[in-house]
Design a protein around this motif. Structure first.
Motif, short mmCIF file in Angstrom:
data_model
loop_
_atom_site.label_atom_id
_atom_site.label_comp_id
_atom_site.label_asym_id
_atom_site.label_seq_id
_atom_site.Cartn_x
_atom_site.Cartn_y
_atom_site.Cartn_z
N LEU A 127 5.97 6.24 -3.01
CA LEU A 127 4.52 6.27 -3.21
C LEU A 127 3.90 7.53 -2.61
O LEU A 127 4.44 8.12 -1.67
CB LEU A 127 3.88 5.05 -2.56
CG LEU A 127 4.11 3.69 -3.23
CD1 LEU A 127 3.48 2.59 -2.40
CD2 LEU A 127 3.56 3.68 -4.64
N SER A 134 -1.78 5.25 -6.67
CA SER A 134 -2.35 5.02 -5.33
C SER A 134 -3.72 4.36 -5.43
O SER A 134 -4.04 3.44 -4.66
CB SER A 134 -2.45 6.35 -4.57
OG SER A 134 -1.17 6.90 -4.35
N ASN A 135 -4.54 4.80 -6.37
CA ASN A 135 -5.87 4.21 -6.55
C ASN A 135 -5.77 2.77 -7.01
O ASN A 135 -6.56 1.91 -6.59
CB ASN A 135 -6.68 5.03 -7.56
CG ASN A 135 -7.10 6.38 -7.01
OD1 ASN A 135 -7.13 6.58 -5.80
ND2 ASN A 135 -7.41 7.32 -7.89
N LEU A 137 -3.34 0.61 -6.34
CA LEU A 137 -2.96 -0.21 -5.19
C LEU A 137 -4.13 -0.36 -4.22
O LEU A 137 -4.30 -1.43 -3.62
CB LEU A 137 -1.75 0.42 -4.49
CG LEU A 137 -0.47 0.50 -5.33
CD1 LEU A 137 0.63 1.22 -4.56
CD2 LEU A 137 0.01 -0.89 -5.75
N ALA A 138 -4.92 0.69 -4.07
CA ALA A 138 -6.09 0.62 -3.20
C ALA A 138 -7.11 -0.38 -3.75
O ALA A 138 -7.72 -1.16 -3.00
CB ALA A 138 -6.73 2.00 -3.06
N SER A 143 -2.75 -1.32 -0.26
CA SER A 143 -2.13 -0.02 0.00
C SER A 143 -1.41 0.03 1.34
O SER A 143 -0.32 0.59 1.46
CB SER A 143 -3.18 1.09 -0.03
OG SER A 143 -3.73 1.23 -1.32
N ALA A 146 2.07 -1.58 1.05
CA ALA A 146 2.88 -1.31 -0.14
C ALA A 146 4.12 -0.47 0.14
O ALA A 146 5.16 -0.61 -0.53
CB ALA A 146 2.04 -0.63 -1.21
N GLU A 147 4.05 0.43 1.11
CA GLU A 147 5.16 1.34 1.36
C GLU A 147 6.42 0.56 1.74
O GLU A 147 6.38 -0.35 2.56
CB GLU A 147 4.81 2.32 2.48
CG GLU A 147 5.85 3.40 2.69
CD GLU A 147 5.42 4.46 3.69
OE1 GLU A 147 6.23 5.33 4.02
OE2 GLU A 147 4.25 4.40 4.14
#
Length: 315
Positions: A127, A134-135, A137-138, A143, A146-147
């Protein structure tokens, strides 16, 4: 005399599945993230819309059956008692497309339709390199968790003219090696559909319907050491129950819709010591809906959005 043959490529290209469903008497109950959701016409037990159609890609997916494909795959599933040729004929009869009538003089070999769209996975990345992912997941509010669980999946789908359409999505791998993919416009699976198991504590297991709910739980309980099982589809309830029976402490976090409640009841009956933890997101359909709601209310800082207080008495 040579048997009639159908131009399957033309049928797939020119037959709109939404129009076909309308002609069959089915209308979508909601639209979300570029997809139309119907009560499944392939099952008589659907109480919440779980049959979705992606208009842009021209494909469908039934979450209860963990099955999908193109318009020809739908015809075969909708009229299972008919032969392949009879199903195509029925499709054309209902749709009423004169341009897709049988080609009596066509000598080319009939193309066998794929069970799933023809895809190629180009690359799997960590990611952070794709702002759109990224947006997304935000926007889902996950977010911060998620990593390590979510990757950037870059893939292509073969179009009817032979060209390939390049796509990307947030994704995670299931236990059969398939990739569950999500973005703001599409939800699906590349490869075989299955559950996703995340090994940790050998005695504790947390069970979720979807990855977004699991990550929502990680947002609120980052220190919880339980192993996790994500069904990816309620059709995997029975194997999930079998897996859960290997653990002495089992928490379940299913949706508050009729399908989720029914699955919860079956789980509690089969694994009698399991615990329904859905009261944590009481008033919301699922765990992620709660997280998204809190995200909308708390705009002061990312930390206040993503780290609700822990309930120290939970474990």
């Amino acid at each position: 005399m040579e048997e009639n043959k159908y131009d399957l490529s033309k049928i797939r290209e020119e037959t709109d599945i939404v129009t076909l469903l309308s002609k069959l008497g089915y209308q979508p109950l909601k639209r979300s993230a570029g997809e139309l959701f119907y009560l499944s016409m392939l099952r008589d037990t659907d109480t919440m819309p779980s049959f979705c159609v992606n208009e842009k890609l021209g494909i469908w997916y039934d979450h209860g059956l963990a099955k999908g494909g193109n318009v020809i795959d739908f015809a075969l599933s909708y009229w299972p008692a008919l032969s392949f040729r009879e199903s195509i004929g029925k499709l054309l009869e209902v749709y009423g497309n004169p341009d897709s009538l049988p080609l009596k003089t066509r000598s080319a070999q009939i193309e066998i339709p794929l069970k799933h769209p023809s895809y190629l996975i180009r690359e799997i990345r960590e990611l952070g390199g794709n702002p759109a992912i990224s947006n997304y997941l935000a926007q889902r509010g996950i977010s911060a968790a998620a990593e390590g669980f979510i990757k950037e999946v870059y893939y292509s789908i073969k179009k009817e003219n032979g060209d390939r359409k390049e796509l990307f999505a947030a994704g995670w791998q299931n236990d059969l090696g398939g990739w569950e993919v999500r973005n703001s416009l599409f939800k699906g699976c590349l490869g075989k559909k299955s559950m996703s198991f995340i090994s940790a504590d050998p005695h504790k297991l947390a069970v979720f319907e979807g990855m977004m709910d699991f990550l929502s739980w990680r947002i609120e309980y980052p220190g919880n050491s339980a192993s996790a099982l994500i069904l990816n589809s309620v059709s995997f309830l029975k194997p999930a129950i079998k897996k859960a029976s290997e653990y002495s402490n089992v928490d379940i976090f299913f949706d508050h819709d009729p399908s989720g409640r029914k699955s919860t009841e079956e789980f509690l009956t089969s694994v009698h010591y399991s615990k329904d933890c859905s009261e944590i997101y009481e008033g919301y359909n699922d765990y992620n809906e709660k997280i998204q709601h809190n995200l909308g209310r708390n705009t002061s800082s990312a930390s206040s959005r993503f780290a609700p207080p822990l309930n120290s008495s939970r474990r």
